[in-house]
Design a protein around this motif. Structure first.
Motif, PDB file in Angstrom:
ATOM      1  N   GLN A  19      60.676  47.895  29.930  1.00  0.00           N
ATOM      2  CA  GLN A  19      61.084  48.654  30.948  1.00  0.00           C
ATOM      3  C   GLN A  19      60.948  47.651  32.120  1.00  0.00           C
ATOM      4  OE1 GLN A  19      59.820  52.554  31.501  1.00  0.00           O
ATOM      5  NE2 GLN A  19      60.684  52.880  33.312  1.00  0.00           N
ATOM      6  N   THR A  20      61.816  47.807  33.187  1.00  0.00           N
ATOM      7  CA  THR A  20      61.616  47.019  34.498  1.00  0.00           C
ATOM      8  C   THR A  20      61.280  48.158  35.468  1.00  0.00           C
ATOM      9  OG1 THR A  20      63.271  45.411  34.031  1.00  0.00           O
ATOM     10  CG2 THR A  20      62.715  45.845  36.382  1.00  0.00           C
ATOM     11  N   PHE A  21      60.497  47.980  36.470  1.00  0.00           N
ATOM     12  CA  PHE A  21      59.887  48.706  37.267  1.00  0.00           C
ATOM     13  C   PHE A  21      59.936  48.230  38.646  1.00  0.00           C
ATOM     14  CE2 PHE A  21      57.620  49.769  33.506  1.00  0.00           C
ATOM     15  CZ  PHE A  21      57.323  50.935  33.487  1.00  0.00           C
ATOM     16  N   LYS A  22      60.617  49.096  39.571  1.00  0.00           N
ATOM     17  CA  LYS A  22      60.842  48.509  41.006  1.00  0.00           C
ATOM     18  C   LYS A  22      60.029  49.163  41.862  1.00  0.00           C
ATOM     19  CE  LYS A  22      65.439  47.253  39.884  1.00  0.00           C
ATOM     20  NZ  LYS A  22      67.064  47.418  40.451  1.00  0.00           N
ATOM     21  N   ASN A  23      59.612  48.546  43.169  1.00  0.00           N
ATOM     22  CA  ASN A  23      59.011  49.042  44.287  1.00  0.00           C
ATOM     23  C   ASN A  23      57.463  49.464  43.593  1.00  0.00           C
ATOM     24  OD1 ASN A  23      61.142  48.902  46.123  1.00  0.00           O
ATOM     25  ND2 ASN A  23      61.874  50.827  45.141  1.00  0.00           N
ATOM     26  N   VAL A  24      57.027  48.586  43.237  1.00  0.00           N
ATOM     27  CA  VAL A  24      55.541  48.628  42.545  1.00  0.00           C
ATOM     28  C   VAL A  24      54.745  47.656  43.405  1.00  0.00           C
ATOM     29  CG1 VAL A  24      53.961  48.558  40.550  1.00  0.00           C
ATOM     30  CG2 VAL A  24      56.473  49.034  40.187  1.00  0.00           C
ATOM     31  N   LEU A  25      53.509  48.000  43.489  1.00  0.00           N
ATOM     32  CA  LEU A  25      52.647  47.418  44.480  1.00  0.00           C
ATOM     33  C   LEU A  25      51.984  46.118  43.591  1.00  0.00           C
ATOM     34  CD1 LEU A  25      50.777  47.344  46.787  1.00  0.00           C
ATOM     35  CD2 LEU A  25      48.813  48.376  45.480  1.00  0.00           C
ATOM     36  N   ALA A  26      52.304  45.228  44.494  1.00  0.00           N
ATOM     37  CA  ALA A  26      51.909  43.730  43.578  1.00  0.00           C
ATOM     38  C   ALA A  26      50.386  43.436  44.494  1.00  0.00           C
ATOM     39  CB  ALA A  26      52.901  42.472  44.117  1.00  0.00           C
ATOM     40  N   GLN A  27      49.425  43.277  43.631  1.00  0.00           N
ATOM     41  CA  GLN A  27      48.125  42.989  43.819  1.00  0.00           C
ATOM     42  C   GLN A  27      47.946  41.565  43.951  1.00  0.00           C
ATOM     43  OE1 GLN A  27      46.118  47.237  42.661  1.00  0.00           O
ATOM     44  NE2 GLN A  27      47.174  46.040  41.190  1.00  0.00           N
ATOM     45  N   VAL A  28      47.756  40.767  44.898  1.00  0.00           N
ATOM     46  CA  VAL A  28      47.827  39.343  44.955  1.00  0.00           C
ATOM     47  C   VAL A  28      46.398  38.888  45.077  1.00  0.00           C
ATOM     48  CG1 VAL A  28      48.373  37.446  46.153  1.00  0.00           C
ATOM     49  CG2 VAL A  28      49.810  39.316  46.244  1.00  0.00           C
ATOM     50  N   ARG A  29      45.986  37.912  44.000  1.00  0.00           N
ATOM     51  CA  ARG A  29      44.493  37.398  43.896  1.00  0.00           C
ATOM     52  C   ARG A  29      44.803  35.837  43.541  1.00  0.00           C
ATOM     53  NH1 ARG A  29      42.072  36.612  39.228  1.00  0.00           N
ATOM     54  NH2 ARG A  29      40.165  37.279  40.021  1.00  0.00           N
ATOM     55  N   PRO A  30      43.649  35.103  43.678  1.00  0.00           N
ATOM     56  CA  PRO A  30      43.568  33.850  43.518  1.00  0.00           C
ATOM     57  C   PRO A  30      43.412  33.570  41.750  1.00  0.00           C
ATOM     58  CG  PRO A  30      41.989  34.352  45.197  1.00  0.00           C
ATOM     59  CD  PRO A  30      42.453  35.526  44.589  1.00  0.00           C
ATOM     60  N   ASP A  31      44.345  32.523  41.475  1.00  0.00           N
ATOM     61  CA  ASP A  31      44.235  32.317  40.097  1.00  0.00           C
ATOM     62  C   ASP A  31      43.648  31.072  39.868  1.00  0.00           C
ATOM     63  OD1 ASP A  31      44.833  32.464  37.198  1.00  0.00           O
ATOM     64  OD2 ASP A  31      46.927  32.427  37.606  1.00  0.00           O
ATOM     65  N   PHE A  32      43.980  30.120  39.085  1.00  0.00           N
ATOM     66  CA  PHE A  32      43.604  28.875  38.825  1.00  0.00           C
ATOM     67  C   PHE A  32      43.794  28.032  39.797  1.00  0.00           C
ATOM     68  CE2 PHE A  32      43.504  30.601  34.446  1.00  0.00           C
ATOM     69  CZ  PHE A  32      42.422  30.443  33.998  1.00  0.00           C
ATOM     70  N   ALA A  33      42.869  27.232  40.249  1.00  0.00           N
ATOM     71  CA  ALA A  33      43.033  25.889  41.522  1.00  0.00           C
ATOM     72  C   ALA A  33      43.896  26.729  42.599  1.00  0.00           C
ATOM     73  CB  ALA A  33      44.039  24.909  40.677  1.00  0.00           C
ATOM     74  N   SER A  34      44.954  26.344  42.852  1.00  0.00           N
ATOM     75  CA  SER A  34      45.770  26.808  44.211  1.00  0.00           C
ATOM     76  C   SER A  34      46.730  27.751  43.741  1.00  0.00           C
ATOM     77  CB  SER A  34      46.362  25.485  44.939  1.00  0.00           C
ATOM     78  OG  SER A  34      47.318  24.886  44.127  1.00  0.00           O
ATOM     79  N   ARG A  35      46.611  28.172  42.606  1.00  0.00           N
ATOM     80  CA  ARG A  35      47.766  29.114  42.121  1.00  0.00           C
ATOM     81  C   ARG A  35      47.086  30.648  42.470  1.00  0.00           C
ATOM     82  NH1 ARG A  35      48.525  28.431  35.783  1.00  0.00           N
ATOM     83  NH2 ARG A  35      49.921  30.310  36.311  1.00  0.00           N
ATOM     84  N   ILE A  36      48.126  31.402  42.503  1.00  0.00           N
ATOM     85  CA  ILE A  36      47.813  32.854  42.890  1.00  0.00           C
ATOM     86  C   ILE A  36      48.603  33.877  41.598  1.00  0.00           C
ATOM     87  CG2 ILE A  36      47.491  32.712  45.273  1.00  0.00           C
ATOM     88  CD1 ILE A  36      50.204  34.072  45.535  1.00  0.00           C
ATOM     89  N   ALA A  37      47.942  34.942  41.522  1.00  0.00           N
ATOM     90  CA  ALA A  37      48.574  35.821  40.625  1.00  0.00           C
ATOM     91  C   ALA A  37      48.834  36.918  41.182  1.00  0.00           C
ATOM     92  CB  ALA A  37      47.613  35.959  39.360  1.00  0.00           C
ATOM     93  N   SER A  96      42.357  48.300  43.158  1.00  0.00           N
ATOM     94  CA  SER A  96      42.097  46.996  43.462  1.00  0.00           C
ATOM     95  C   SER A  96      40.827  46.836  44.443  1.00  0.00           C
ATOM     96  CB  SER A  96      43.253  46.322  44.182  1.00  0.00           C
ATOM     97  OG  SER A  96      43.387  47.010  45.702  1.00  0.00           O
ATOM     98  N   SER A  97      40.232  45.745  44.138  1.00  0.00           N
ATOM     99  CA  SER A  97      39.102  45.465  45.159  1.00  0.00           C
ATOM    100  C   SER A  97      39.696  44.082  46.097  1.00  0.00           C
ATOM    101  CB  SER A  97      37.964  45.174  44.478  1.00  0.00           C
ATOM    102  OG  SER A  97      38.067  43.960  43.578  1.00  0.00           O
ATOM    103  N   MET A  98      39.321  44.508  47.273  1.00  0.00           N
ATOM    104  CA  MET A  98      39.859  43.488  48.320  1.00  0.00           C
ATOM    105  C   MET A  98      38.710  42.389  48.581  1.00  0.00           C
ATOM    106  SD  MET A  98      39.807  43.869  52.361  1.00  0.00           S
ATOM    107  CE  MET A  98      38.224  43.820  52.195  1.00  0.00           C
ATOM    108  N   ARG A  99      39.128  41.155  48.590  1.00  0.00           N
ATOM    109  CA  ARG A  99      38.036  40.340  48.972  1.00  0.00           C
ATOM    110  C   ARG A  99      37.624  40.127  50.347  1.00  0.00           C
ATOM    111  NH1 ARG A  99      38.452  33.901  46.473  1.00  0.00           N
ATOM    112  NH2 ARG A  99      38.094  35.319  44.861  1.00  0.00           N
ATOM    113  N   PRO A 100      36.411  40.215  50.972  1.00  0.00           N
ATOM    114  CA  PRO A 100      36.351  40.256  52.393  1.00  0.00           C
ATOM    115  C   PRO A 100      36.618  38.814  52.783  1.00  0.00           C
ATOM    116  CG  PRO A 100      34.373  40.887  51.123  1.00  0.00           C
ATOM    117  CD  PRO A 100      35.449  40.297  49.937  1.00  0.00           C
TER     118      PRO A 100
END
Length: 203
Positions: A151-169, A181-185
């Motif tokens: 199933q495809t879900f639309k209008n969902v919260l994307a919680q952005v966090r660092p991944d490896f090196a300069s990538r984000i997830a 979620s927990s927010m990085r200070p």
């Protein structure tokens, strides 16, 4: 090959509303990073058209605490005041947060990724049978295809966090509520203080 285990969807997920934060008020000290969490919640709320609520737990919480939170972005403050919450204990704190979340059903719940947040947020997420995205640096709205349910879900919260090196997830929790979620200070600047107004508290 065994089939993946799929956690059942949150019942009546469409009834969940508002973006909450957990305000860290511990033994008389209001942690300033709680204002950063309110700024993060305000961004999410602006993307969803929802209100911002924050939860304060403790004992004999002075009026100055919810007043300060209202002036820094909260639309309302949920207060859990009990003698058993006078001293910090991750188990009693988590139990109090789970109970109030079950009763009031927030759509998203933001913690601070510090010692207390890392201690409490996973316990809350586990008991509420939802996911947890840690160390988030931003929030967006997006869509995701979840293959396990096809199933495809639309209008969902994307919680952005660092991944490896300069990538984000981007972490999505499309089928479960609240989205925790927990927010990085350091990534969300506290909102400027507003003038004193009509404070909205709830017990």
């Amino acid at each position: 090959m065994s089939q993946p285990q799929v956690l059942p969807d949150t019942p009546d997920a469409s009834s969940y509303r508002d973006v909450w934060t957990f305000t860290e008020y511990v033994e008389g000290e209001l942690f300033q990073t709680s204002f950063e969490a309110l700024a993060a919640a305000k961004k999410i709320a602006s993307l969803t058209g929802m209100k911002v609520g924050t939860v304060v737990i403790g004992y004999k919480i002075p009026d100055e605490v919810p007043q300060a939170l209202i002036r820094r972005g909260a639309d309302y403050v949920v207060i859990v005041d009990d003698v058993e919450l006078e001293r910090y204990n991750p188990l009693t704190y988590a139990s109090a947060l789970v109970q109030v979340a079950q009763e009031r059903k927030p759509w998203a719940f933001v913690f601070v990724a510090d010692d207390i947040g890392r201690d409490v947020a996973p316990r809350v997420a586990y008991r509420l049978k939802t996911g947890l995205a840690t160390d988030c640096i931003d929030y967006e709205m997006g869509e995701i295809y979840q293959g396990v349910v096809g199933q495809t879900f639309k209008n969902v919260l994307a919680q952005v966090r660092p991944d490896f090196a300069s990538r984000i997830a981007k972490i999505f929790t499309p089928r479960h509520r609240p989205q925790i979620s927990s927010m990085r200070p350091g990534y969300f600047k506290p909102l400027p203080r507003t003038l004193p107004g009509k404070e909205k508290y709830s017990g």
